[in-house]
Design an enzyme around this catalytic site. Structure first.
Site, PDB file in Angstrom:
ATOM      1  N   LYS A   1       1.749   3.706   2.147  1.00  0.00           N
ATOM      2  CA  LYS A   1       0.800   2.671   2.571  1.00  0.00           C
ATOM      3  C   LYS A   1       0.034   2.119   1.384  1.00  0.00           C
ATOM      4  O   LYS A   1       0.013   2.716   0.310  1.00  0.00           O
ATOM      5  CB  LYS A   1      -0.236   3.277   3.542  1.00  0.00           C
ATOM      6  CG  LYS A   1       0.317   3.743   4.878  1.00  0.00           C
ATOM      7  CD  LYS A   1       0.409   2.605   5.854  1.00  0.00           C
ATOM      8  CE  LYS A   1       0.677   3.143   7.252  1.00  0.00           C
ATOM      9  NZ  LYS A   1       1.839   4.038   7.304  1.00  0.00           N
TER      10      LYS A   1
ATOM     11  N   SER B   1       8.319  -1.106   6.839  1.00  0.00           N
ATOM     12  CA  SER B   1       6.875  -1.185   6.948  1.00  0.00           C
ATOM     13  C   SER B   1       6.204  -1.791   5.731  1.00  0.00           C
ATOM     14  O   SER B   1       5.075  -2.240   5.800  1.00  0.00           O
ATOM     15  CB  SER B   1       6.307   0.210   7.201  1.00  0.00           C
ATOM     16  OG  SER B   1       6.881   1.099   6.283  1.00  0.00           O
TER      17      SER B   1
END
Lengths: 201, 201
Positions: free
Chosen positions: A159, A121
């Site tokens: 993130k 990711s």
DNA sequence: TGACTTTCGCCTAATCTTCGCCTACCCTTC
DNA sequence: GAAGGGTAGGCGAAGATTAGGCGAAAGTCA
């Protein structure tokens, strides 16, 4: 740093003794090993070595003597591997006993630990599956920093952090196939900020 | 930290006891094990060990004693930063005096050094501009390994290594916008193989 | 109350520091 | 090249402090 031959002999002996027995020799033992009958001689040697910064001593303590590590080898710290973190989905907050060695100059100012990254990711930030991220324990982040974020007290993800208007926060994966997550600032707890990456082939 | 022989004996005993039984011995048990008749003696030993930071105790709690893990600060090595290497084009074989700290367990078996990467030619292998690659000095490589390659005694580049038929070698950038280079095995000298990556934010 | 831990006073042995006095080199200067 | 001056390397012994021990009594915790 000039050591005399005699001083080097003594230094070597100290190293071997500490290595083998786990504690330093007494002044008398040193003298005996080198055939010196006077404690004063040994004491003077130790004082010289200390002044040259090669050993450290505690005053008047028995066997209180240790070698100063030579400058070439600098410390690295063994950090706990706290678990694996994926970006898309939850986490495996593995309470493993594994540890990772990290050079001291890569540490943050606060508590620091290591997570292994699972999944792709963050691939566009050049962090790939299996990489280790070094995380500084911090509750605040600046825009654009990579954070370990805890959502709804359950899901932890890796993130990039961006503040949006209206007290909301955008958590952005670095993978164009994944969508950002928007959360209220109150629902987000930042666990730490990524300050380094480490990969082994 | 300096221990006396007696203190080391006690420390070792504590470790073994805790390891085997799962809990620490009482002061009396320690005394018994060492043939000491006075609790005060044992207590003094424990106090000394505590002052030296080798054990932790809770006040007046039964068997409330644990070993402080010896600060397993392990060495990291200061490696020379030999220069910057780009993938597309030559190199700056900078003879700089900079150094980088690398954890000892990331080292290869031979001489190891560090190069800073310039450019995005290995971007698809998640190595970005400014990253440090840890290079093991090796003359041979296996297919798929990332190598520091010296071409025509002049140009040094970072590429992935693949043997092709006919004694030729393909040096493959990890960037789809760049083309591979084909060379005769004789014209290629491998300077080293990448065994790790390190990035600081 | 039973099981332990802390403290107090008193010893001896083990160790560390210091002081004064010497000799042998090594480096600098005349 | 010889004469100083400074430092490493040594010797012994006296003086001081810490480590290691003993018993008994007092204090805590579950």
């Amino acid at each position: 740093m000039h050591v005399t031959p005699r001083q080097k002999e003594i230094l070597d002996y100290l190293g071997r003794h500490i290595e083998k027995k786990g504690y330093a020799p007494t002044i008398e033992e040193i003298g005996e090993h080198f055939g010196l009958s006077s404690l004063a001689t040994v004491h003077k040697h130790l004082t010289n070595l200390q002044e040259k910064g090669l050993i450290k001593r505690e005053w008047n303590r028995s066997r209180a003597l240790e070698l100063v590590p030579s400058q070439v080898k600098v410390k690295a710290v063994e950090l706990p591997l706290m678990g694996r973190v994926a970006a898309g989905t939850p986490i495996e907050a593995v309470q493993s006993t594994e540890t990772i060695f990290v050079p001291e100059d890569m540490l943050g100012r606060r508590e620091t630990y290591v997570l292994q990254v699972k999944g792709d990711s963050m691939i566009e930030e050049q962090i790939r599956d299996g990489d280790y991220v070094i995380v500084e324990d911090r509750k605040q982040a600046r825009d654009g920093e990579m954070v370990i974020a805890l959502l709804d007290r359950e899901n932890v993800t890796l993130k990039k952090y961006f503040r949006e208007s209206g007290g909301r926060v955008r958590l952005q994966p670095a993978n164009s196939r994944m969508k950002p997550i928007y959360v209220e600032q109150g629902d987000l707890r930042i666990q730490g900020v990524v300050i380094g990456v480490l990969r082994k082939y």
